[in-house]
Design a protein around this motif. Structure first.
Motif, PDB file in Angstrom:
ATOM      1  N   VAL A  90       0.857  -1.187   0.000  1.00  0.00           N
ATOM      2  CA  VAL A  90       0.000   0.000   0.000  1.00  0.00           C
ATOM      3  C   VAL A  90       0.894   1.237   0.000  1.00  0.00           C
ATOM      4  O   VAL A  90       1.732   1.414   0.878  1.00  0.00           O
ATOM      5  CB  VAL A  90      -0.930   0.016   1.228  1.00  0.00           C
ATOM      6  CG1 VAL A  90      -1.837   1.242   1.186  1.00  0.00           C
ATOM      7  CG2 VAL A  90      -1.768  -1.264   1.276  1.00  0.00           C
ATOM      8  N   GLN A  91       0.705   2.106  -1.001  1.00  0.00           N
ATOM      9  CA  GLN A  91       1.557   3.280  -1.158  1.00  0.00           C
ATOM     10  C   GLN A  91       0.717   4.541  -1.312  1.00  0.00           C
ATOM     11  O   GLN A  91      -0.449   4.484  -1.705  1.00  0.00           O
ATOM     12  CB  GLN A  91       2.443   3.131  -2.405  1.00  0.00           C
ATOM     13  CG  GLN A  91       3.350   1.918  -2.401  1.00  0.00           C
ATOM     14  CD  GLN A  91       4.121   1.782  -3.713  1.00  0.00           C
ATOM     15  OE1 GLN A  91       3.707   2.297  -4.757  1.00  0.00           O
ATOM     16  NE2 GLN A  91       5.254   1.099  -3.661  1.00  0.00           N
ATOM     17  N   ASP A  92       1.300   5.679  -0.987  1.00  0.00           N
ATOM     18  CA  ASP A  92       0.686   6.954  -1.310  1.00  0.00           C
ATOM     19  C   ASP A  92       1.570   7.674  -2.315  1.00  0.00           C
ATOM     20  O   ASP A  92       2.594   7.155  -2.737  1.00  0.00           O
ATOM     21  CB  ASP A  92       0.430   7.796  -0.053  1.00  0.00           C
ATOM     22  CG  ASP A  92       1.696   7.976   0.782  1.00  0.00           C
ATOM     23  OD1 ASP A  92       2.802   7.755   0.244  1.00  0.00           O
ATOM     24  OD2 ASP A  92       1.587   8.330   1.963  1.00  0.00           O
ATOM     25  N   ASN A  93       1.153   8.859  -2.704  1.00  0.00           N
ATOM     26  CA  ASN A  93       1.915   9.598  -3.714  1.00  0.00           C
ATOM     27  C   ASN A  93       3.030  10.414  -3.085  1.00  0.00           C
ATOM     28  O   ASN A  93       2.925  10.822  -1.934  1.00  0.00           O
ATOM     29  CB  ASN A  93       0.970  10.510  -4.511  1.00  0.00           C
ATOM     30  CG  ASN A  93       0.249   9.754  -5.592  1.00  0.00           C
ATOM     31  OD1 ASN A  93       0.769   8.777  -6.121  1.00  0.00           O
ATOM     32  ND2 ASN A  93      -0.963  10.187  -5.926  1.00  0.00           N
ATOM     33  N   ASP A 124      -3.232   4.257  -1.333  1.00  0.00           N
ATOM     34  CA  ASP A 124      -3.801   4.431   0.010  1.00  0.00           C
ATOM     35  C   ASP A 124      -4.894   5.496  -0.027  1.00  0.00           C
ATOM     36  O   ASP A 124      -4.614   6.699  -0.047  1.00  0.00           O
ATOM     37  CB  ASP A 124      -2.683   4.839   0.985  1.00  0.00           C
ATOM     38  CG  ASP A 124      -3.162   4.851   2.428  1.00  0.00           C
ATOM     39  OD1 ASP A 124      -4.242   4.295   2.697  1.00  0.00           O
ATOM     40  OD2 ASP A 124      -2.446   5.414   3.282  1.00  0.00           O
ATOM     41  N   VAL A 125      -6.153   5.062  -0.058  1.00  0.00           N
ATOM     42  CA  VAL A 125      -7.301   5.969  -0.056  1.00  0.00           C
ATOM     43  C   VAL A 125      -7.656   6.268   1.401  1.00  0.00           C
ATOM     44  O   VAL A 125      -8.065   5.369   2.135  1.00  0.00           O
ATOM     45  CB  VAL A 125      -8.506   5.354  -0.793  1.00  0.00           C
ATOM     46  CG1 VAL A 125      -9.693   6.319  -0.768  1.00  0.00           C
ATOM     47  CG2 VAL A 125      -8.139   5.002  -2.232  1.00  0.00           C
ATOM     48  N   SER A 334      -8.866  12.089  -3.897  1.00  0.00           N
ATOM     49  CA  SER A 334      -8.794  10.921  -3.020  1.00  0.00           C
ATOM     50  C   SER A 334      -8.615   9.629  -3.797  1.00  0.00           C
ATOM     51  O   SER A 334      -8.059   8.656  -3.275  1.00  0.00           O
ATOM     52  CB  SER A 334     -10.066  10.824  -2.160  1.00  0.00           C
ATOM     53  OG  SER A 334     -10.172  11.925  -1.285  1.00  0.00           O
ATOM     54  N   ILE A 335      -9.111   9.617  -5.040  1.00  0.00           N
ATOM     55  CA  ILE A 335      -8.949   8.412  -5.861  1.00  0.00           C
ATOM     56  C   ILE A 335      -7.883   8.626  -6.940  1.00  0.00           C
ATOM     57  O   ILE A 335      -7.913   7.995  -7.995  1.00  0.00           O
ATOM     58  CB  ILE A 335     -10.274   7.947  -6.488  1.00  0.00           C
ATOM     59  CG1 ILE A 335     -10.871   9.034  -7.392  1.00  0.00           C
ATOM     60  CG2 ILE A 335     -11.263   7.532  -5.422  1.00  0.00           C
ATOM     61  CD1 ILE A 335     -12.012   8.534  -8.260  1.00  0.00           C
ATOM     62  N   ASN A 336      -6.972   9.540  -6.644  1.00  0.00           N
ATOM     63  CA  ASN A 336      -5.770   9.706  -7.464  1.00  0.00           C
ATOM     64  C   ASN A 336      -6.058  10.291  -8.844  1.00  0.00           C
ATOM     65  O   ASN A 336      -5.349  10.000  -9.814  1.00  0.00           O
ATOM     66  CB  ASN A 336      -5.030   8.373  -7.617  1.00  0.00           C
ATOM     67  CG  ASN A 336      -3.561   8.565  -7.965  1.00  0.00           C
ATOM     68  OD1 ASN A 336      -2.976   9.597  -7.653  1.00  0.00           O
ATOM     69  ND2 ASN A 336      -2.978   7.575  -8.612  1.00  0.00           N
ATOM     70  N   ILE A 337      -7.100  11.120  -8.946  1.00  0.00           N
ATOM     71  CA  ILE A 337      -7.347  11.866 -10.181  1.00  0.00           C
ATOM     72  C   ILE A 337      -6.844  13.281  -9.945  1.00  0.00           C
ATOM     73  O   ILE A 337      -7.316  13.978  -9.049  1.00  0.00           O
ATOM     74  CB  ILE A 337      -8.851  11.900 -10.552  1.00  0.00           C
ATOM     75  CG1 ILE A 337      -9.348  10.494 -10.849  1.00  0.00           C
ATOM     76  CG2 ILE A 337      -9.065  12.800 -11.755  1.00  0.00           C
ATOM     77  CD1 ILE A 337     -10.837  10.451 -11.174  1.00  0.00           C
TER      78      ILE A 337
END
Length: 345
Positions: A90-93, A124-125, A334-337
């Motif tokens: 699990v990763q974030d930006n 990771d949301v 939140s959903i990486n858009i």
């Protein structure tokens, strides 16, 4: 008869006979063991990926989030095995976007599976409004891992079943948009993507497919319910936005029409007032004409007040739409858009 004639003589057992039986047993055991070894060797050669997966699972220590995803998505023992064998991370930006790149506008990538390394990466949301979406993505990627390990014959069997389900949804614009996205970003992987989408998003499917997915889920309806719940957050916001835009368009048209009527009405009224006054200067007095002018002026004033009320309502709707767009923007982030232009992110 004499005693000698009726007596029995006991002789020692043939040692050579005993050894012959033992040797036969040994030979049988040896042959059996050889067959077992050969069978084990054949199985190992034809199941190398399973052996590798097993060693990976033994060595993998899932995080609390990863364990929770598997549980909430109702993954079966087999589904959990394949999920853990993919060592989900699990990763974030910005780390995630460097791992799972996406250049398509208005689409957010939340997970990816790499066949070369047999690994899964998940975004990771953290937005609580989207609770459940990570579990759906985890299940989606797990099914990619499952597809990667299916035989060509099994894929060939499943593909027409998947296409039949896709055909039933061909008029759904959201589904069509999703397939267009995957056609651009994952060319040649239509069946693979359908396998993951249908397994996690379609409530009603054929018994044959349901039996297939039962290998990977103890209760597939659980993950579908999570998808419907998280997806509803977006559909509700988008539906509300669409409704506001329609109201604004209707109200704007009404304001424009009423304003045009008011302006032209006052132009005519002013001209008639000038004409009435000119007649009065010539001594021509028309009480009925005067009352008519006053009534027309009042109607135009009422129309103006109505226009003002419509403008206030319009401004209020604009404020609502701006708030809604801000919410949608937060959800999209939140959903990486992320906002994009011709130069990229």
């Amino acid at each position: 008869m004499s005693t000698e004639e009726n007596s029995l003589t006991l002789r020692p057992r043939d040692a050579r006979g005993r050894m012959t039986v033992a040797r036969a047993i040994a030979i049988v055991l040896a042959v059996f063991l050889n067959l077992v070894v050969i069978a084990a060797g054949v199985w190992a050669l034809t199941n190398q990926q399973r052996i590798t997966d097993q060693f990976t699972v033994w060595q993998f220590e899932p995080s609390a989030n990863v364990r929770a995803y598997a549980s909430a998505a109702s993954m079966s023992d087999e589904g959990t095995f394949l999920f853990y064998a993919s060592q989900p991370s699990v990763q974030d930006n910005p780390e995630f976007n460097s791992t799972c790149s996406n250049v398509e506008e208005n689409f957010g990538v939340l997970g990816c599976y790499f066949p070369s390394s047999k690994s899964i990466f998940l975004f990771d949301v953290t937005d609580e409004r989207l609770a459940g979406i990570e579990e759906v993505v985890a299940a989606h990627e797990m099914l990619h891992a499952a597809w990667d390990r299916l035989s060509d014959a099994e894929r060939a069997r499943l593909t027409p079943l998947l296409e039949a389900e896709a055909e039933s949804m061909k008029d759904d614009p959201e589904f069509a948009t999703t397939l267009d996205f995957y056609a651009k970003t994952e060319p040649g992987e239509r069946s693979n993507e359908l396998h993951s989408i249908i397994g996690t998003e379609f409530a009603e499917i054929s018994p044959e497919l349901e039996a297939h997915y039962a290998i990977y889920f103890t209760d597939r309806s659980s993950v579908v319910a999570l998808h419907e719940k998280s997806n509803a957050v977006f559909t509700e916001q988008l539906d509300a936005s669409k409704k506001l835009v329609e109201q604004l368009d209707t109200l704007r048209a009404s304001i424009d029409d009423d304003s045009a009527e008011y302006n032209s009405g006052y132009d005519v009224l002013n001209a008639d007032i000038e004409s009435y006054n000119a007649r009065g200067e010539r001594g021509i007095y028309d009480p009925q004409g005067y009352d008519e002018l006053i009534d027309r002026q009042q109607r135009l004033n009422d129309l103006y007040d109505s226009i003002e009320q419509d403008i206030d309502e319009y401004d209020d709707l604009v404020a609502q739409l701006e708030d809604l767009n801000a919410t949608i923007s937060e959800l999209n982030e939140s959903i990486n858009i992320e906002p994009r232009n011709q130069d990229g992110l």
